[in-house]
Structure formats: C-alpha cells, structure tokens
Design a protein around this motif. Structure first.
Motif, PDB file in Angstrom:
ATOM      1  N   TRP A 172      87.923 161.653 -54.649  1.00  0.00           N
ATOM      2  CA  TRP A 172      88.714 162.871 -54.464  1.00  0.00           C
ATOM      3  C   TRP A 172      90.202 162.705 -54.759  1.00  0.00           C
ATOM      4  N   ASP A 173      90.629 161.512 -55.208  1.00  0.00           N
ATOM      5  CA  ASP A 173      92.064 161.306 -55.388  1.00  0.00           C
ATOM      6  C   ASP A 173      92.669 162.244 -56.440  1.00  0.00           C
ATOM      7  N   GLU A 174      91.921 162.525 -57.496  1.00  0.00           N
ATOM      8  CA  GLU A 174      92.459 163.414 -58.535  1.00  0.00           C
ATOM      9  C   GLU A 174      92.673 164.820 -58.000  1.00  0.00           C
ATOM     10  N   LEU A 175      91.745 165.321 -57.184  1.00  0.00           N
ATOM     11  CA  LEU A 175      91.910 166.646 -56.598  1.00  0.00           C
ATOM     12  C   LEU A 175      93.119 166.681 -55.675  1.00  0.00           C
ATOM     13  N   VAL A 176      93.306 165.618 -54.890  1.00  0.00           N
ATOM     14  CA  VAL A 176      94.460 165.569 -53.995  1.00  0.00           C
ATOM     15  C   VAL A 176      95.761 165.578 -54.792  1.00  0.00           C
ATOM     16  N   ILE A 216     101.305 158.355 -53.294  1.00  0.00           N
ATOM     17  CA  ILE A 216     100.451 157.510 -52.469  1.00  0.00           C
ATOM     18  C   ILE A 216      99.026 157.483 -53.017  1.00  0.00           C
ATOM     19  N   PHE A 217      98.519 158.615 -53.464  1.00  0.00           N
ATOM     20  CA  PHE A 217      97.132 158.679 -53.915  1.00  0.00           C
ATOM     21  C   PHE A 217      96.937 158.133 -55.334  1.00  0.00           C
ATOM     22  N   THR A 218      98.009 157.658 -55.977  1.00  0.00           N
ATOM     23  CA  THR A 218      97.822 156.930 -57.227  1.00  0.00           C
ATOM     24  C   THR A 218      97.250 155.542 -56.976  1.00  0.00           C
ATOM     25  N   LEU A 219      97.401 155.046 -55.754  1.00  0.00           N
ATOM     26  CA  LEU A 219      96.867 153.744 -55.351  1.00  0.00           C
ATOM     27  C   LEU A 219      97.404 152.594 -56.194  1.00  0.00           C
ATOM     28  N   ASN A 220      98.667 152.707 -56.635  1.00  0.00           N
ATOM     29  CA  ASN A 220      99.323 151.573 -57.273  1.00  0.00           C
ATOM     30  C   ASN A 220     100.567 151.210 -56.468  1.00  0.00           C
ATOM     31  N   GLU A 221     101.095 150.028 -56.720  1.00  0.00           N
ATOM     32  CA  GLU A 221     102.183 149.521 -55.887  1.00  0.00           C
ATOM     33  C   GLU A 221     103.419 150.410 -55.957  1.00  0.00           C
ATOM     34  N   GLN A 222     103.756 150.891 -57.163  1.00  0.00           N
ATOM     35  CA  GLN A 222     104.942 151.740 -57.283  1.00  0.00           C
ATOM     36  C   GLN A 222     104.794 153.012 -56.463  1.00  0.00           C
ATOM     37  N   GLY A 223     103.615 153.630 -56.527  1.00  0.00           N
ATOM     38  CA  GLY A 223     103.405 154.862 -55.776  1.00  0.00           C
ATOM     39  C   GLY A 223     103.480 154.641 -54.276  1.00  0.00           C
ATOM     40  N   LEU A 224     102.862 153.563 -53.794  1.00  0.00           N
ATOM     41  CA  LEU A 224     102.869 153.296 -52.353  1.00  0.00           C
ATOM     42  C   LEU A 224     104.261 152.899 -51.870  1.00  0.00           C
ATOM     43  N   GLN A 225     104.924 152.019 -52.616  1.00  0.00           N
ATOM     44  CA  GLN A 225     106.278 151.632 -52.229  1.00  0.00           C
ATOM     45  C   GLN A 225     107.227 152.827 -52.291  1.00  0.00           C
ATOM     46  N   GLY A 226     107.056 153.663 -53.329  1.00  0.00           N
ATOM     47  CA  GLY A 226     107.877 154.868 -53.412  1.00  0.00           C
ATOM     48  C   GLY A 226     107.639 155.793 -52.250  1.00  0.00           C
ATOM     49  N   GLY A 227     106.371 155.927 -51.819  1.00  0.00           N
ATOM     50  CA  GLY A 227     106.063 156.769 -50.669  1.00  0.00           C
ATOM     51  C   GLY A 227     106.724 156.285 -49.404  1.00  0.00           C
ATOM     52  N   VAL A 228     106.711 154.963 -49.193  1.00  0.00           N
ATOM     53  CA  VAL A 228     107.304 154.399 -47.973  1.00  0.00           C
ATOM     54  C   VAL A 228     108.815 154.593 -47.971  1.00  0.00           C
ATOM     55  N   ILE A 229     109.483 154.254 -49.074  1.00  0.00           N
ATOM     56  CA  ILE A 229     110.942 154.374 -49.117  1.00  0.00           C
ATOM     57  C   ILE A 229     111.370 155.836 -49.089  1.00  0.00           C
ATOM     58  N   GLN A 230     110.548 156.724 -49.672  1.00  0.00           N
ATOM     59  CA  GLN A 230     110.899 158.138 -49.668  1.00  0.00           C
ATOM     60  C   GLN A 230     110.713 158.749 -48.283  1.00  0.00           C
ATOM     61  N   MET A 231     109.802 158.209 -47.486  1.00  0.00           N
ATOM     62  CA  MET A 231     109.698 158.675 -46.101  1.00  0.00           C
ATOM     63  C   MET A 231     111.017 158.443 -45.370  1.00  0.00           C
ATOM     64  N   LEU A 232     111.616 157.276 -45.580  1.00  0.00           N
ATOM     65  CA  LEU A 232     112.920 156.993 -44.973  1.00  0.00           C
ATOM     66  C   LEU A 232     113.987 157.945 -45.509  1.00  0.00           C
ATOM     67  N   ILE A 257      83.922 161.796 -44.516  1.00  0.00           N
ATOM     68  CA  ILE A 257      84.948 161.232 -43.630  1.00  0.00           C
ATOM     69  C   ILE A 257      86.331 161.393 -44.266  1.00  0.00           C
ATOM     70  N   PHE A 258      86.391 161.206 -45.579  1.00  0.00           N
ATOM     71  CA  PHE A 258      87.659 161.410 -46.277  1.00  0.00           C
ATOM     72  C   PHE A 258      88.232 162.784 -45.975  1.00  0.00           C
ATOM     73  N   TRP A 259      87.412 163.822 -46.107  1.00  0.00           N
ATOM     74  CA  TRP A 259      87.917 165.176 -45.905  1.00  0.00           C
ATOM     75  C   TRP A 259      88.261 165.453 -44.445  1.00  0.00           C
ATOM     76  N   PHE A 260      87.497 164.892 -43.523  1.00  0.00           N
ATOM     77  CA  PHE A 260      87.825 165.083 -42.112  1.00  0.00           C
ATOM     78  C   PHE A 260      89.198 164.483 -41.789  1.00  0.00           C
ATOM     79  N   LEU A 261      89.446 163.281 -42.286  1.00  0.00           N
ATOM     80  CA  LEU A 261      90.734 162.640 -42.024  1.00  0.00           C
ATOM     81  C   LEU A 261      91.845 163.286 -42.846  1.00  0.00           C
ATOM     82  N   PHE A 262      91.563 163.598 -44.097  1.00  0.00           N
ATOM     83  CA  PHE A 262      92.596 164.163 -44.964  1.00  0.00           C
ATOM     84  C   PHE A 262      93.088 165.502 -44.441  1.00  0.00           C
ATOM     85  N   ILE A 263      92.185 166.347 -43.975  1.00  0.00           N
ATOM     86  CA  ILE A 263      92.601 167.656 -43.450  1.00  0.00           C
ATOM     87  C   ILE A 263      93.546 167.479 -42.273  1.00  0.00           C
ATOM     88  N   ALA A 264      93.229 166.543 -41.374  1.00  0.00           N
ATOM     89  CA  ALA A 264      94.098 166.300 -40.215  1.00  0.00           C
ATOM     90  C   ALA A 264      95.484 165.860 -40.655  1.00  0.00           C
TER      91      ALA A 264
END
Length: 482
Positions: A268-272, A312-328, A205-212
């Motif tokens: 699969w997070d390391e491969l991503v 985002i795939f580091t799954l820590n707060e800094q990575g996720l918050q950085g991803g959100v603010i960087q999207m903006l 399921i991870f790969w099906f969603l990730f590819i999309a």
C-alpha cells in the motif's frame, strides 16, 4: 532510570501546580518545564550516538500476561523527547500575557499532556504506547473545550471523536498482534518485530494502524478535524497540537507500522504516497485562499506533514532521515508562527489579513522574527526547513520521479501563500487596528529568540541532529528489509 524520570516528572509537577492558586501557577509550570528540558539534556549527554539500539531502558512488570512497563530511547525517540521538552517551556512562557481563568488547571493540563507525549515517544510496549496515546488526548481536549473559541464545544467534540475512532483501530490491531506472539504472549515492540504474519493479515493490520496514525498527523483525507480545531483552540493548545502532538502520528508510523507489517507497507505504500502528495497540493491551494491567519498556517501544516508522510513511505534512508529532521523543523517553525499570530491578535483583536497591514512600520523586531520563521517554513537554504525538505524530496524522487516532481510543488506553493500572508499583514498602509501597534515585549522575545536560534542551528549544522538519528534509522531499515 532517566527515561522514567522524564516520564513522571511532568505529572508530579502538574499535581503541584494544581495546588497553587492564582498566577503563580504559570511560574511553577515554567520552572517545572525547564527542569524537564534539563533532564532531557542530561539524557542526551549520556547517550551513545553511534548505536541504533535502545538506551536508557527500563522494563518492569505491569500487567500479567506479558504486558510490561517498558520504556527506552533510540536516536529517533531522543530527538522527539528533546523537541517536546524544548517547546513546552516556550509554550508556557508564551502564555504570560494571557490571564486564563483557573490558571492552575490550565497549566497542570499542559504538564499532564507532556507526560502523555513523552510516554508515546519512549514506550516500547504496545499497550503502554496506547495508554500514553490516550493520556495525551485527554488534557488537550479539556484545554481546547474550556479555553477555546465560541464554537469550541462542537469542534473539540469532532476532534475527540476522530481521534478515539482511530485509537480503537490501533487497539484492535495491537490486540491481534499480541495474540500472535508465541508462548505466554507479549506486547513488547521487539516481539511484534519478530512476528511472521501472512500478507493478508499484514494488509488489514496496516490499514488499522495507518488510519489511527493518519488521523493524528493528519494526512489527506483524514485531515478535516484539523483546521477548525487549530482555529478554535487557545494559542497554547494550537502550539501543542501542531508543534508536538501531530508528531505522535508520524512517530507511530516509524515505530509501530513500518517495521511490524513490512509486507503490508509494500502493498500500500504507493497509495499512501499518492494520498500524501494530493494532501500537499490540496492543502497548499486551500492555504492560498485563506484570509484567517490561523487557518492559513493550519493548512500549511497539512501540506508539510503530507511531504513528511510521502518521504517516510519511500522506505529509503533519505526519506526517513528527512522525515525525522523535518519533524524537528516543523515543530519549531509552526510554534513560532502560531505565537506570532497570537501576538498580532492580542494587539488587534483580529486574524483577518485584509484588516491588517503596515505592522512593520511600528514593529521592526516582530518583522525580523516573523520573516526568519517564515523563511524556515518555506525551506530557504541555510534554514532548518531546507534540510528536511531537501532530504524528503530526494527520497521521493528516488522512489518515483513523477511523484517527486509533484511533491516539489510544495516549495513554490508554500512561498506563494506564506509571502502573500507576510505582505498583507506586515507591509502596505496601516489600518485602524495597526495604527498604534507596539513591538515585542521581553517575554515575547524570550520565546522567539530560542526558536530562531534553532532555525539557524538546524539549517547550518544539521549533522548535530542527523548523527543522532542515523543509527536508529539504519536499524529501522534493517528490520523493515529483513
């Protein structure tokens, strides 16, 4: 109720624009887009920034067997809605110097696409999310295919096939997840979060969603549709694709991938991360070699998105918050840069760096705006890009110091290709094409000033936005780590 109004207002306005003949359509579309932005500000004013729960929710029966019209916003959703409603009026305004054939259809398609984009960011039902995902695709396909460049048909067909291919994988995964929910089944996002799936199921399921989602972002090696599509599309379509539409893929990872299949992610997070970091370096090197301005910014976008994906795939707060603010930040910077390229092309009829030069001698205003947006893109401190890249790199370093070191090359390589581009276009000796280059018009300044304001607002006062997303990010992490 405000969420439903945000969702349906652009569609209703698009129907009205379709009835208007001539250039009046652009004025009505601009006013409608401003109304949508005002609605998003109203949603912000009544939003509890201390809560990570869904707010402004609406859940109505839609299709029998547990599929509902379920919408709502947490802090992540709200920031994406604000980005969309902020950029669309500017994208419409940026077209004022163009005389497109059938303008009522052109602007109606932009507004229809806005409905799809908003729908993706507020959908809390899997099949509603999928429906809005496809709704956003159809208008941009026709905008690029009808008003694009000479090779537009081949390029847009490739883009359409890539996206549909990924969408089918996502649909298959959603159908499987729906069938795993107990009782009468449900496609509500919370029902998916509560599923207990085997590690084998989560892996595929991870790969099906990730590819999309990776195709839409795009992440290496799913990126090959992007440079050609950005180059051949009209300027406004390129702004929509780069500024907003690629955020659909990143948002999909945050909302539907990480919390639904956490064990699949852990496999699969390391491969991503490796793919994302390869994309950063690869796209940056290709960008350095580009001579077409649009293609250069297209490849720079792949590099920036690669860093967001890695964080985002580091799954820590800094990575996720950085991803959100960087999207903006990325949305603001890339729309501004593509608009400046459109300004240069409209005056010189070329995007070739070697054919330009000396523009700053005649266009001081353009030079200032161009440099500010460029510095935001290369993450100069006190600009918007610095906040996101600092958090993202911090998150990647926490995950793996070697990964962080290689990902950090984006700062050096980004400065190389962006500053070389600026030097070749703006400095040096004037060419025949830039001899009589004119500075910014009123409408062009009206587009660029709000973008530059946001470059400094996010750079100087990042907590304005980080405080909105933090509770939702923490809630997301608690679901992933349950």
């Amino acid at each position: 109720m405000i969420t439903a109004l945000l969702l349906f207002w652009p569609a209703l306005a698009a129907l009205l624009v379709l009835l208007i003949k001539g250039q009046g359509a652009k004025k009505v579309a601009f006013i409608a887009a401003l109304v949508e932005f005002a609605l998003s500000l109203f949603a912000l004013s009544s939003f509890d920034t201390q809560s990570g729960a869904m707010q402004h929710s609406l859940n109505l029966p839609w299709i029998e067997s547990g599929i509902g019209f379920s919408v709502g916003m947490d802090g992540i959703s709200l920031l994406m809605v604000l980005l969309t409603t902020f950029l669309v009026p500017l994208i419409v305004l940026s077209s004022y110097k163009h005389e497109y054939k059938n303008p009522n259809v052109f602007y109606a398609l932009i507004l229809f696409m806005q409905t799809g984009l908003i729908g993706v960011f507020v959908a809390m039902d899997a099949f509603l999310f999928y429906f809005m995902w496809e709704v956003a695709l159809i208008p941009i396909y026709f905008i690029a295919a009808v008003w694009g460049g000479t090779d537009r048909i081949r390029i847009t067909f490739k883009f359409f096939v890539y996206t549909i291919f990924g969408s089918l994988f996502m649909l298959a995964a959603f159908v499987y997840l729906y069938l795993q929910t107990p009782g009468t089944h449900s496609s509500d996002v919370n029902a998916f979060y509560q599923l207990t799936l085997s590690s084998e199921s989560q892996s595929w399921i991870f790969w099906f969603l990730f590819i999309a989602f990776a195709i839409k972002m795009p992440v290496f090696p799913f990126h090959t549709w992007q440079p050609d599509t950005y180059t051949e599309s009209p300027a406004q379509a390129t702004m929509l694709l780069s500024g907003i539409m690629l955020k659909m893929g990143i948002y999909g990872v945050l909302r539907w991938l990480l919390p639904v299949v956490p064990y699949g992610v852990s496999q699969w997070d390391e491969l991503v991360l490796i793919l994302a970091i390869i994309g950063i370096v690869y796209a940056s090197i290709i960008a350095i070699r580009q001579r077409d301005l649009k293609r250069l910014i297209a490849y720079s976008s792949i590099a920036h998105v690669g860093l967001i994906a890695a964080g985002i795939f580091t799954l820590n707060e800094q990575g996720l918050q950085g991803g959100v603010i960087q999207m903006l930040s990325h949305g603001i910077n890339v729309v501004g840069l593509f608009f400046i390229i459109d300004i240069i092309f409209s005056r010189t009829n070329t995007r070739e760096i070697t054919s330009l030069g000396g523009i700053t001698q005649n266009a001081k205003g353009l030079s200032i705006f161009f440099m500010i947006l460029l510095l935001g893109s290369v993450a100069l401190p006190l600009t918007n890009g610095f906040v996101g890249e600092f958090l993202l790199l911090s998150g990647v370093f926490q995950y793996n110091a070697w990964f962080g070191g290689v990902a950090g090359l984006t700062i050096i390589l980004g400065a190389v290709y962006m500053l070389r581009m600026f030097q070749g276009v703006m400095f040096g000796t004037k060419s025949e094409l830039t001899e009589h280059f004119t500075d910014l018009t009123f409408y062009e300044k009206a587009v660029l000033i709000p973008l530059v304001v946001m470059v400094f607002w996010i750079g100087l006062f990042p907590n304005t936005f980080l405080d909105i997303s933090e509770p939702a990010v923490n809630n997301l992490l608690s679901i992933i780590n349950r």
